[in-house]
Design an enzyme around this catalytic site. Sequence first.
Site, PDB file in Angstrom:
ATOM      1  N   SER A 175       4.755   7.308   3.366  1.00  0.00           N
ATOM      2  CA  SER A 175       3.661   8.274   3.503  1.00  0.00           C
ATOM      3  C   SER A 175       2.440   7.631   4.163  1.00  0.00           C
ATOM      4  CB  SER A 175       3.277   8.841   2.129  1.00  0.00           C
ATOM      5  OG  SER A 175       3.011   7.806   1.192  1.00  0.00           O
ATOM      6  N   PRO A 179      -5.588  -1.214  -6.392  1.00  0.00           N
ATOM      7  CA  PRO A 179      -6.432  -2.268  -6.967  1.00  0.00           C
ATOM      8  C   PRO A 179      -7.150  -3.018  -5.851  1.00  0.00           C
ATOM      9  CG  PRO A 179      -4.104  -2.885  -7.062  1.00  0.00           C
ATOM     10  CD  PRO A 179      -4.153  -1.450  -6.646  1.00  0.00           C
ATOM     11  N   THR A 210      -2.269 -23.549   4.830  1.00  0.00           N
ATOM     12  CA  THR A 210      -1.113 -23.209   5.686  1.00  0.00           C
ATOM     13  C   THR A 210      -1.089 -21.688   5.882  1.00  0.00           C
ATOM     14  OG1 THR A 210       0.313 -23.150   3.722  1.00  0.00           O
ATOM     15  CG2 THR A 210       0.240 -25.206   4.971  1.00  0.00           C
ATOM     16  N   VAL A 255       1.428   4.021  -3.709  1.00  0.00           N
ATOM     17  CA  VAL A 255       0.927   5.395  -3.603  1.00  0.00           C
ATOM     18  C   VAL A 255       2.116   6.325  -3.377  1.00  0.00           C
ATOM     19  CG1 VAL A 255      -0.582   6.975  -2.351  1.00  0.00           C
ATOM     20  CG2 VAL A 255      -1.255   4.583  -2.624  1.00  0.00           C
ATOM     21  N   ASP A 259       4.563 -20.141   1.843  1.00  0.00           N
ATOM     22  CA  ASP A 259       4.895 -21.196   0.894  1.00  0.00           C
ATOM     23  C   ASP A 259       4.110 -20.986  -0.402  1.00  0.00           C
ATOM     24  OD1 ASP A 259       2.298 -21.895   1.574  1.00  0.00           O
ATOM     25  OD2 ASP A 259       2.898 -23.562   2.855  1.00  0.00           O
ATOM     26  N   THR A 273      -0.603 -16.012   0.521  1.00  0.00           N
ATOM     27  CA  THR A 273      -0.401 -17.310   1.154  1.00  0.00           C
ATOM     28  C   THR A 273      -0.372 -17.168   2.668  1.00  0.00           C
ATOM     29  OG1 THR A 273       0.933 -19.335   1.090  1.00  0.00           O
ATOM     30  CG2 THR A 273       2.138 -17.256   1.183  1.00  0.00           C
ATOM     31  N   ASP A 279       7.755   5.588   0.264  1.00  0.00           N
ATOM     32  CA  ASP A 279       8.239   6.765   0.995  1.00  0.00           C
ATOM     33  C   ASP A 279       7.672   6.887   2.403  1.00  0.00           C
ATOM     34  OD1 ASP A 279       5.623   7.419   0.464  1.00  0.00           O
ATOM     35  OD2 ASP A 279       6.058   9.423  -0.334  1.00  0.00           O
ATOM     36  N   HIS A 292       0.825  -1.207   0.000  1.00  0.00           N
ATOM     37  CA  HIS A 292       0.000   0.000   0.000  1.00  0.00           C
ATOM     38  C   HIS A 292       0.858   1.255   0.000  1.00  0.00           C
ATOM     39  CE1 HIS A 292      -4.224  -1.531   1.274  1.00  0.00           C
ATOM     40  NE2 HIS A 292      -3.561  -2.486   0.635  1.00  0.00           N
TER      41      HIS A 292
END
Length: 318
Positions: free
Chosen positions: A73, A157, A234, A67, A239, A188, A71, A63
């Site tokens: 932010s 997204p 798991t 964006v 994995d 995972t 940095d 995330h």
Amino acid sequence: MQMNSAVSFLIFFFVLPLVLADLQVGFYDSTCPQAESIVQQAVQTAFSNDPSITAAFLRMHFHDCFVRGCDASILIDPTKNNSSEKVAGPNQTIRGNNVIDKAKKSLEAACPLTVSCADIITLATRDAVALAGGPKYTVPTGRRDGLVSNPDDVNLPGPGISVSGALSSFTDKGLDINEMVTLLGAHTVGFAHCFFFSDRLSPPDPSMDPTLFAKLNKTCAKKASATVFLDQSTAFTFDNEFYNQILLKKGILRIDQELALDNSTASIVSGFASNEIGFQDSFAKAMVKLGSIEVLVGNAGEIRKSCRAFNKKKTGVF
């Protein structure tokens, strides 16, 4: 048109290495030699108490980098006068800030105003992945912290996006289709709230395994904020089982299941499902590339004293 394309390519080819040249493995070797071990200790302590911290850091890192680049932010707290990325919808369930705070406090005691919060996120994510059984890899450091944190810039997204839509977001950041499928393999580990996939339960999504559907429907009927593991096999181990699960129609998020169904990504999924070493190698490389997106280096940005706030501007009499 051909000349313009050639010029654009040359600019990209020469500028990108210059940016990455300021990121280097061991960047703090002379200025704060204990930097990476301090971060590692903070992550180790957190992981011992809550192994789901691996998923939390992977999500935070993604995330942050998607964006305005990597940095930090995403760490800025909102104030009465200024909002921040933290208040944006996708970021309201971000976890791990307290671990970043602890690492930063120790780093400031050892090496004041030297190690960036952006590097702490990158290192913490790398260490958490290794602790969960994932690849152990080196990451270049030398990032600087951003000076802007605006919730309006957060356009990530979502879990219900199509493969083509997700690919568009990834390619905008310089990542290709193989790297997209690789990075989504981070699912995972971790969990998702029911409201992130409720559209697959009502009406029933035919691409979901019936037994899984019945299980999720029962869990989510209790409350929309209930959580379920993204990897039903798991959940706390890093994995390649995620890929085997989605081949069995046991993906939780729509985008996860679509990876196994879409012609452009199905073969990549199958490849990773049968080759864990190949997946982990690809993941390490993709993470290094993710961590290099639009980074601030040199004299750009700043090194924050607190990861939650921009440094106070210095004033003087002239």
